[in-house]
Design a protein around this motif. Structure first.
Motif, PDB file in Angstrom:
ATOM      1  N   ALA A  87      -2.453   8.327 -12.720  1.00 53.35           N
ATOM      2  CA  ALA A  87      -2.637   8.975 -14.022  1.00 53.35           C
ATOM      3  C   ALA A  87      -2.161  10.425 -14.009  1.00 53.35           C
ATOM      4  CB  ALA A  87      -4.106   8.906 -14.427  1.00 53.35           C
ATOM      5  N   ASN A  88      -2.369  11.113 -12.895  1.00 46.90           N
ATOM      6  CA  ASN A  88      -2.028  12.532 -12.815  1.00 46.90           C
ATOM      7  C   ASN A  88      -0.575  12.776 -12.413  1.00 46.90           C
ATOM      8  OD1 ASN A  88      -4.591  13.470 -13.523  1.00 46.90           O
ATOM      9  ND2 ASN A  88      -5.332  13.320 -11.416  1.00 46.90           N
ATOM     10  N   THR A  89       0.053  11.786 -11.777  1.00 47.54           N
ATOM     11  CA  THR A  89       1.416  11.979 -11.262  1.00 47.54           C
ATOM     12  C   THR A  89       2.469  11.428 -12.205  1.00 47.54           C
ATOM     13  OG1 THR A  89       0.555  11.812  -8.993  1.00 47.54           O
ATOM     14  CG2 THR A  89       2.930  11.574  -9.291  1.00 47.54           C
ATOM     15  N   ALA A  90       2.184  10.296 -12.810  1.00 46.11           N
ATOM     16  CA  ALA A  90       3.170   9.647 -13.666  1.00 46.11           C
ATOM     17  C   ALA A  90       3.356  10.421 -14.976  1.00 46.11           C
ATOM     18  CB  ALA A  90       2.739   8.213 -13.964  1.00 46.11           C
ATOM     19  N   ALA A  91       4.491  10.197 -15.619  1.00 49.87           N
ATOM     20  CA  ALA A  91       4.735  10.788 -16.934  1.00 49.87           C
ATOM     21  C   ALA A  91       3.697  10.255 -17.925  1.00 49.87           C
ATOM     22  CB  ALA A  91       6.146  10.444 -17.400  1.00 49.87           C
ATOM     23  N   TYR A 123       0.820  -1.203   0.000  1.00 44.09           N
ATOM     24  CA  TYR A 123       0.000   0.000   0.000  1.00 44.09           C
ATOM     25  C   TYR A 123       0.861   1.263   0.000  1.00 44.09           C
ATOM     26  CZ  TYR A 123      -3.690  -3.231   1.449  1.00 44.09           C
ATOM     27  OH  TYR A 123      -4.581  -4.273   1.504  1.00 44.09           O
ATOM     28  N   LEU A 124       0.421   2.267  -0.718  1.00 42.97           N
ATOM     29  CA  LEU A 124       1.090   3.571  -0.690  1.00 42.97           C
ATOM     30  C   LEU A 124       0.439   4.446   0.377  1.00 42.97           C
ATOM     31  CD1 LEU A 124       1.714   4.507  -4.426  1.00 42.97           C
ATOM     32  CD2 LEU A 124       3.037   3.054  -2.882  1.00 42.97           C
ATOM     33  N   PRO A 125       1.066   5.557   0.758  1.00 36.69           N
ATOM     34  CA  PRO A 125       0.462   6.460   1.751  1.00 36.69           C
ATOM     35  C   PRO A 125      -0.913   6.950   1.290  1.00 36.69           C
ATOM     36  CG  PRO A 125       2.761   7.029   1.384  1.00 36.69           C
ATOM     37  CD  PRO A 125       2.408   6.017   0.342  1.00 36.69           C
ATOM     38  N   THR A 126      -1.826   7.136   2.240  1.00 31.00           N
ATOM     39  CA  THR A 126      -3.157   7.647   1.899  1.00 31.00           C
ATOM     40  C   THR A 126      -3.153   9.157   1.720  1.00 31.00           C
ATOM     41  OG1 THR A 126      -3.714   7.736   4.257  1.00 31.00           O
ATOM     42  CG2 THR A 126      -4.344   5.749   3.050  1.00 31.00           C
ATOM     43  N   ASP A 127      -2.204   9.837   2.350  1.00 33.70           N
ATOM     44  CA  ASP A 127      -2.088  11.282   2.156  1.00 33.70           C
ATOM     45  C   ASP A 127      -1.715  11.571   0.708  1.00 33.70           C
ATOM     46  OD1 ASP A 127      -1.546  14.130   3.415  1.00 33.70           O
ATOM     47  OD2 ASP A 127       0.186  13.652   2.155  1.00 33.70           O
ATOM     48  N   ALA A 128      -2.462  12.451   0.060  1.00 35.06           N
ATOM     49  CA  ALA A 128      -2.288  12.713  -1.372  1.00 35.06           C
ATOM     50  C   ALA A 128      -0.876  13.169  -1.714  1.00 35.06           C
ATOM     51  CB  ALA A 128      -3.303  13.754  -1.837  1.00 35.06           C
ATOM     52  N   GLY A 129      -0.319  14.066  -0.917  1.00 35.91           N
ATOM     53  CA  GLY A 129       1.017  14.575  -1.188  1.00 35.91           C
ATOM     54  C   GLY A 129       2.085  13.511  -1.041  1.00 35.91           C
ATOM     55  N   LEU A 130       1.994  12.736   0.033  1.00 36.64           N
ATOM     56  CA  LEU A 130       2.967  11.673   0.259  1.00 36.64           C
ATOM     57  C   LEU A 130       2.829  10.567  -0.786  1.00 36.64           C
ATOM     58  CD1 LEU A 130       2.817  11.362   4.152  1.00 36.64           C
ATOM     59  CD2 LEU A 130       4.585  12.459   2.765  1.00 36.64           C
ATOM     60  N   ARG A 131       1.589  10.306  -1.184  1.00 38.97           N
ATOM     61  CA  ARG A 131       1.361   9.274  -2.197  1.00 38.97           C
ATOM     62  C   ARG A 131       1.978   9.690  -3.535  1.00 38.97           C
ATOM     63  NH1 ARG A 131      -4.519   8.117  -2.277  1.00 38.97           N
ATOM     64  NH2 ARG A 131      -4.598  10.150  -3.273  1.00 38.97           N
ATOM     65  N   ALA A 132       1.778  10.941  -3.928  1.00 41.83           N
ATOM     66  CA  ALA A 132       2.354  11.440  -5.185  1.00 41.83           C
ATOM     67  C   ALA A 132       3.882  11.386  -5.141  1.00 41.83           C
ATOM     68  CB  ALA A 132       1.875  12.865  -5.450  1.00 41.83           C
ATOM     69  N   LYS A 133       4.441  11.737  -4.011  1.00 40.73           N
ATOM     70  CA  LYS A 133       5.897  11.685  -3.857  1.00 40.73           C
ATOM     71  C   LYS A 133       6.405  10.259  -4.029  1.00 40.73           C
ATOM     72  CE  LYS A 133       9.634  12.635  -0.570  1.00 40.73           C
ATOM     73  NZ  LYS A 133       9.961  13.101   0.812  1.00 40.73           N
ATOM     74  N   ILE A 159       4.910   7.779  -5.629  1.00 42.10           N
ATOM     75  CA  ILE A 159       4.735   7.365  -7.024  1.00 42.10           C
ATOM     76  C   ILE A 159       5.901   7.868  -7.864  1.00 42.10           C
ATOM     77  CG2 ILE A 159       3.339   7.726  -9.110  1.00 42.10           C
ATOM     78  CD1 ILE A 159       0.869   7.692  -7.282  1.00 42.10           C
ATOM     79  N   LYS A 160       6.304   9.122  -7.657  1.00 45.49           N
ATOM     80  CA  LYS A 160       7.433   9.682  -8.401  1.00 45.49           C
ATOM     81  C   LYS A 160       8.712   8.898  -8.124  1.00 45.49           C
ATOM     82  CE  LYS A 160       6.084  13.270 -10.849  1.00 45.49           C
ATOM     83  NZ  LYS A 160       6.291  13.282 -12.345  1.00 45.49           N
ATOM     84  N   GLU A 161       8.914   8.530  -6.858  1.00 48.67           N
ATOM     85  CA  GLU A 161      10.111   7.771  -6.492  1.00 48.67           C
ATOM     86  C   GLU A 161      10.120   6.409  -7.192  1.00 48.67           C
ATOM     87  OE1 GLU A 161      10.610   9.558  -1.934  1.00 48.67           O
ATOM     88  OE2 GLU A 161       9.782   7.552  -2.281  1.00 48.67           O
ATOM     89  N   LEU A 162       8.975   5.731  -7.167  1.00 48.47           N
ATOM     90  CA  LEU A 162       8.894   4.410  -7.776  1.00 48.47           C
ATOM     91  C   LEU A 162       8.976   4.496  -9.298  1.00 48.47           C
ATOM     92  CD1 LEU A 162       6.132   2.736  -5.569  1.00 48.47           C
ATOM     93  CD2 LEU A 162       8.615   2.490  -5.401  1.00 48.47           C
ATOM     94  N   GLU A 163       8.436   5.580  -9.859  1.00 45.85           N
ATOM     95  CA  GLU A 163       8.511   5.761 -11.305  1.00 45.85           C
ATOM     96  C   GLU A 163       9.965   5.962 -11.742  1.00 45.85           C
ATOM     97  OE1 GLU A 163       6.112   8.209 -14.749  1.00 45.85           O
ATOM     98  OE2 GLU A 163       6.755   9.293 -12.953  1.00 45.85           O
ATOM     99  N   GLU A 164      10.712   6.696 -10.975  1.00 48.01           N
ATOM    100  CA  GLU A 164      12.127   6.901 -11.297  1.00 48.01           C
ATOM    101  C   GLU A 164      12.884   5.579 -11.206  1.00 48.01           C
ATOM    102  OE1 GLU A 164      15.598   8.471 -12.525  1.00 48.01           O
ATOM    103  OE2 GLU A 164      13.589   9.351 -12.630  1.00 48.01           O
ATOM    104  N   ARG A 165      12.569   4.802 -10.207  1.00 50.39           N
ATOM    105  CA  ARG A 165      13.196   3.481 -10.073  1.00 50.39           C
ATOM    106  C   ARG A 165      12.812   2.596 -11.258  1.00 50.39           C
ATOM    107  NH1 ARG A 165      12.325  -0.595  -4.895  1.00 50.39           N
ATOM    108  NH2 ARG A 165      13.272  -2.454  -5.829  1.00 50.39           N
TER     109      ARG A 165
END
Length: 250
Positions: free
Chosen positions: A196-200, A153-163, A165-171
């Motif tokens: 959809a909104n956070t990923a490239a 599971y990812l964080p439920t907080d929107a800001g932490l979740r987006a962060k 997602i970005k980290e995992l996308e870079e990986r």
């Protein structure tokens, strides 16, 4: 001599009809037979386990009446100090079946702690073949099956979740690695929207819902395409349904 700890696969969700012939399409007959011969179980959810055993008993008579079977719960609320007691039947020579609420035990499942302790006590552990939503989703996604990672599971907080997602996308981009996630079913829409909104735009996202069930749905699209669909109110039919999310960055 100590018994064997069998890792018993459960269905990924049972149909309303609860038909035994459908079970044969998901759980091998040999596994069903071995399960029916056990009298001791450690279960994530006793109610779910009884429903599964009742379905199985339609074609494989149970070793004892349901009310005489030993079913002890092991879930996220079980303290570590209680694990030794769960192994007691094994140390007395009884075979025990460890069964998850859905899918295979000890994968994204509290049963892993019991399996680890069984190894420490030199108790034989035997995994049985059955459905894994993670592997089924990966197989059907079209994403990289040579390198992948499951993050729960990812964080439920929107800001932490987006962060995150970005980290995992870079990986994913750096290692060409498929990333797998799950979410509480009533938050599926929020998860897909965040991806959809956070990923490239070119990142591929797979949404795999109700695997092995008649309502199964598996779709892999780019983040840009998912974003268009969500804006057009064309989200998947996945509200309150078990779903695996996967993505792979280019």
């Amino acid at each position: 001599m100590a018994g064997t700890l069998y890792l018993i696969p459960n269905t990924l969700g049972q149909t309303e009809a609860q038909q035994a012939h459908l079970l044969a399409q998901i759980i091998p007959d040999t596994v069903q037979k071995m399960t029916s011969e056990l009298t001791h179980f450690v279960a994530e959810n006793a109610k779910t386990t009884r429903a599964f055993l009742k379905l199985l008993s339609q074609t494989h008579p149970l070793a004892k009446p349901m009310q005489e079977l030993s079913i002890t719960e092991l879930n996220v609320n079980t303290p570590a100090a209680a694990l030794d007691a769960l192994l007691s039947p094994l140390l007395l020579g009884h075979d025990v079946g460890l069964i998850s609420e859905a899918g295979v035990p000890a994968v994204a499942d509290p049963g892993a702690n019991l399996v680890r302790l069984a190894h420490q006590r030199q108790i034989q552990v035997r995994p049985l073949v059955g459905p894994s939503s993670l592997l089924l989703a990966l197989m059907a996604s079209g994403l990289n099956g040579q390198s992948f990672a499951f993050h729960g599971y990812l964080p439920t907080d929107a800001g932490l979740r987006a962060k995150r997602i970005k980290e995992l996308e870079e990986r994913s981009r750096k290692e060409s690695q498929t990333q797998l996630l799950i979410e509480t079913p009533y938050r599926n829409a929020a998860m897909l929207e965040a991806l959809a909104n956070t990923a490239a735009p070119s990142t591929l996202i797979c949404v795999a819902t109700d695997l092995t069930l008649e309502s199964e749905s598996i779709q892999t699209l780019s983040a840009a395409e998912w974003k268009k669909r969500l804006q057009a109110n064309q989200a998947p039919d996945f509200h309150k349904k078990p779903t695996v999310f996967l993505f792979l960055a280019n």
